[in-house]
Motif scaffolding. Sequence first.
Motif, PDB file in Angstrom:
ATOM      1  N   ALA A  78       0.900  -1.188  -0.158  1.00 40.65           N
ATOM      2  CA  ALA A  78       0.065   0.075  -0.114  1.00 40.65           C
ATOM      3  C   ALA A  78       0.945   1.087   0.078  1.00 40.65           C
ATOM      4  CB  ALA A  78      -0.846   0.062   1.250  1.00 40.65           C
ATOM      5  N   CYS A  79       0.803   2.156  -1.202  1.00 42.85           N
ATOM      6  CA  CYS A  79       1.392   3.166  -1.221  1.00 42.85           C
ATOM      7  C   CYS A  79       0.523   4.580  -0.944  1.00 42.85           C
ATOM      8  CB  CYS A  79       2.220   3.333  -2.435  1.00 42.85           C
ATOM      9  SG  CYS A  79       3.138   2.090  -3.120  1.00 42.85           S
ATOM     10  N   HIS A  80       0.822   5.202   0.227  1.00 48.02           N
ATOM     11  CA  HIS A  80      -0.057   6.230   0.209  1.00 48.02           C
ATOM     12  C   HIS A  80       0.624   7.524  -0.306  1.00 48.02           C
ATOM     13  CE1 HIS A  80      -3.189   7.991   2.938  1.00 48.02           C
ATOM     14  NE2 HIS A  80      -2.483   9.050   2.748  1.00 48.02           N
ATOM     15  N   ILE A  81      -0.648   8.207  -1.060  1.00 44.16           N
ATOM     16  CA  ILE A  81      -0.020   9.522  -1.708  1.00 44.16           C
ATOM     17  C   ILE A  81      -0.627  10.507  -0.622  1.00 44.16           C
ATOM     18  CG2 ILE A  81       0.159  11.036  -3.794  1.00 44.16           C
ATOM     19  CD1 ILE A  81      -0.439   8.220  -5.244  1.00 44.16           C
ATOM     20  N   GLY A  82      -0.151  11.408  -0.311  1.00 45.24           N
ATOM     21  CA  GLY A  82      -0.731  12.566   0.656  1.00 45.24           C
ATOM     22  C   GLY A  82       0.303  13.508   1.129  1.00 45.24           C
ATOM     23  N   ALA A  83      -0.218  14.363   2.075  1.00 43.67           N
ATOM     24  CA  ALA A  83       0.839  15.493   2.463  1.00 43.67           C
ATOM     25  C   ALA A  83       0.463  15.669   4.250  1.00 43.67           C
ATOM     26  CB  ALA A  83       0.626  16.624   1.913  1.00 43.67           C
ATOM     27  N   VAL A  84       1.513  16.022   4.690  1.00 47.10           N
ATOM     28  CA  VAL A  84       1.342  16.479   6.100  1.00 47.10           C
ATOM     29  C   VAL A  84       2.103  17.691   6.379  1.00 47.10           C
ATOM     30  CG1 VAL A  84       0.650  14.023   6.990  1.00 47.10           C
ATOM     31  CG2 VAL A  84       2.946  14.711   6.980  1.00 47.10           C
ATOM     32  N   GLY A  85       1.838  18.449   7.459  1.00 49.58           N
ATOM     33  CA  GLY A  85       2.632  19.327   7.833  1.00 49.58           C
ATOM     34  C   GLY A  85       3.665  19.125   8.972  1.00 49.58           C
ATOM     35  N   PRO A  86       4.439  20.033   9.482  1.00 47.11           N
ATOM     36  CA  PRO A  86       5.379  19.812  10.522  1.00 47.11           C
ATOM     37  C   PRO A  86       4.950  18.954  11.712  1.00 47.11           C
ATOM     38  CG  PRO A  86       5.473  22.210   9.881  1.00 47.11           C
ATOM     39  CD  PRO A  86       4.173  21.635   9.285  1.00 47.11           C
ATOM     40  N   GLN A  87       3.619  19.276  12.152  1.00 48.64           N
ATOM     41  CA  GLN A  87       3.257  18.350  13.301  1.00 48.64           C
ATOM     42  C   GLN A  87       2.772  16.937  12.934  1.00 48.64           C
ATOM     43  OE1 GLN A  87       1.263  20.456  11.813  1.00 48.64           O
ATOM     44  NE2 GLN A  87       0.635  22.235  13.215  1.00 48.64           N
ATOM     45  N   GLY A  88       2.888  16.458  11.706  1.00 51.00           N
ATOM     46  CA  GLY A  88       2.694  15.179  11.228  1.00 51.00           C
ATOM     47  C   GLY A  88       3.431  14.147  10.922  1.00 51.00           C
ATOM     48  N   THR A  89       4.673  14.628  11.712  1.00 53.88           N
ATOM     49  CA  THR A  89       5.788  13.456  11.357  1.00 53.88           C
ATOM     50  C   THR A  89       5.390  12.071  11.970  1.00 53.88           C
ATOM     51  OG1 THR A  89       7.118  15.165  11.211  1.00 53.88           O
ATOM     52  CG2 THR A  89       8.392  12.930  11.949  1.00 53.88           C
ATOM     53  N   TRP A  90       4.836  12.394  13.216  1.00 60.43           N
ATOM     54  CA  TRP A  90       4.475  10.949  14.048  1.00 60.43           C
ATOM     55  C   TRP A  90       3.439  10.319  13.339  1.00 60.43           C
ATOM     56  CZ3 TRP A  90      -0.460   9.756  15.777  1.00 60.43           C
ATOM     57  CH2 TRP A  90      -1.219  10.950  15.742  1.00 60.43           C
ATOM     58  N   THR A  91       2.629  10.773  12.333  1.00 63.76           N
ATOM     59  CA  THR A  91       1.622  10.130  11.780  1.00 63.76           C
ATOM     60  C   THR A  91       2.069   9.370  10.643  1.00 63.76           C
ATOM     61  OG1 THR A  91       0.990  11.923  10.298  1.00 63.76           O
ATOM     62  CG2 THR A  91      -0.372  11.816  12.184  1.00 63.76           C
ATOM     63  N   VAL A  92       3.204   9.883   9.851  1.00 69.64           N
ATOM     64  CA  VAL A  92       3.958   9.173   8.836  1.00 69.64           C
ATOM     65  C   VAL A  92       4.490   7.926   9.462  1.00 69.64           C
ATOM     66  CG1 VAL A  92       5.618   9.483   7.105  1.00 69.64           C
ATOM     67  CG2 VAL A  92       3.881  11.372   7.470  1.00 69.64           C
ATOM     68  N   ASP A  93       5.428   8.190  10.705  1.00 72.78           N
ATOM     69  CA  ASP A  93       5.963   7.143  11.378  1.00 72.78           C
ATOM     70  C   ASP A  93       5.139   6.135  11.738  1.00 72.78           C
ATOM     71  OD1 ASP A  93       8.280   8.768  11.169  1.00 72.78           O
ATOM     72  OD2 ASP A  93       8.120   9.320  13.313  1.00 72.78           O
ATOM     73  N   ARG A  94       3.855   6.312  12.100  1.00 72.38           N
ATOM     74  CA  ARG A  94       2.917   5.374  12.545  1.00 72.38           C
ATOM     75  C   ARG A  94       2.353   4.468  11.440  1.00 72.38           C
ATOM     76  NH1 ARG A  94      -1.188   6.082  17.244  1.00 72.38           N
ATOM     77  NH2 ARG A  94       0.636   6.927  18.076  1.00 72.38           N
ATOM     78  N   LEU A  95       2.198   5.253   9.996  1.00 71.55           N
ATOM     79  CA  LEU A  95       1.866   4.483   9.206  1.00 71.55           C
ATOM     80  C   LEU A  95       2.914   3.489   8.451  1.00 71.55           C
ATOM     81  CD1 LEU A  95       0.217   7.610   7.005  1.00 71.55           C
ATOM     82  CD2 LEU A  95      -0.745   5.390   7.510  1.00 71.55           C
ATOM     83  N   THR A  96       3.960   3.872   8.598  1.00 66.95           N
ATOM     84  CA  THR A  96       5.375   3.096   8.231  1.00 66.95           C
ATOM     85  C   THR A  96       5.255   2.006   9.228  1.00 66.95           C
ATOM     86  OG1 THR A  96       6.433   4.954   7.701  1.00 66.95           O
ATOM     87  CG2 THR A  96       7.845   3.101   8.042  1.00 66.95           C
TER      88      THR A  96
END
Length: 290
Positions: free
Chosen positions: A54-72
């Motif tokens: 599953a390859c996610h295409i999207g965008a987050v701001g500076p406070q979103g780093t943990w959301t990307v870590d969690r997806l990973t």
Amino acid sequence: MAIWNLGSINIDMVYALPHMPEPGETLAATSFDQGLGGKGANMSVAAARAGAHACHIGAVGPQGTWTVDRLTEYGVDTRHIARIEAPTGHAIIAVDPAGENQIILFPGANRALTEAQVGQALSAANAGDILLLQNETNMQAEAARIGRQLGLRVAYAAAPFDSDAVQAVLPDLDLLFLNEIEAAQLEQATGTLPQNMGVKDVIVTLGAKGARHYDGQTGVVTDVPALKVVPVDTTGAGDTFTGYVLAALDRGMPMVQAMGLASRAGALMVTRHGAADVIPDLKEVQNAKF
Ligand code: ATP
């Protein structure tokens, strides 16, 4: 094969309150919980936990780093999530003692995607891959068009319902997911039944009543029953169902069998509180006793 999901990533901030605030009132919450949310993120996690790439295409701001870590951490390929200078999408969820909620949603970075970003991500896709879209981002119609040109199978979950957004992607769709309410809204907006709109596969989910598949080519209608469970929280059941159907189709499972697997995943979800963080993996879904 892979599933390319152009989707939202939200920070869900949940506040328990003694009652809903009145206009002008300041109210202290009795508890606070923060989790990963957004229909897009839920569907990517579901597809990954179901065993798909599953390859996610999207965008987050500076406070979103943990959301990307969690997806990973949940197995999602996050290489195509842009880091931009905009607030990360978030939902402020107030819950009163009766379980009633009020939600303020700020799309932020989810609606700041560019066609160039989507095009660049999809240039790494292969014909036959699946492209998945929902309505919590921008660029759905552009993505659907690019996906179609590249020979991807384009799937779309029409949620949250937006009549203009559905009609903009319809010409490029192979698979359409609707819940019962969205199916009625689409029929009302267009005067046409969803299964008569020229889409190859239409799936309508019916909660505890299961799900129905309309084969747009043969006209065959198949009902897939739900499993019997005691529901405690239906959040994320639909997103999990969608991710599981697509993951199964991606590895060549026939549609009705894919829906059967997905209904097991959806049934497990309604027995748990939470969304992305509690989506079951394939082993759990296969081994669950109902
Ligand atoms: P949500 O927006 O709450 O995530 P939805 O309205 O998009 O959900 P539903 O139709 O409620 O989607 O649920 C999707 C699938 O999950 C159903 O087709 C069914 O297979 C399963 N499911 C949902 N609710 C139940 C339930 N109460 N019991 C068993 N299975 C359920």
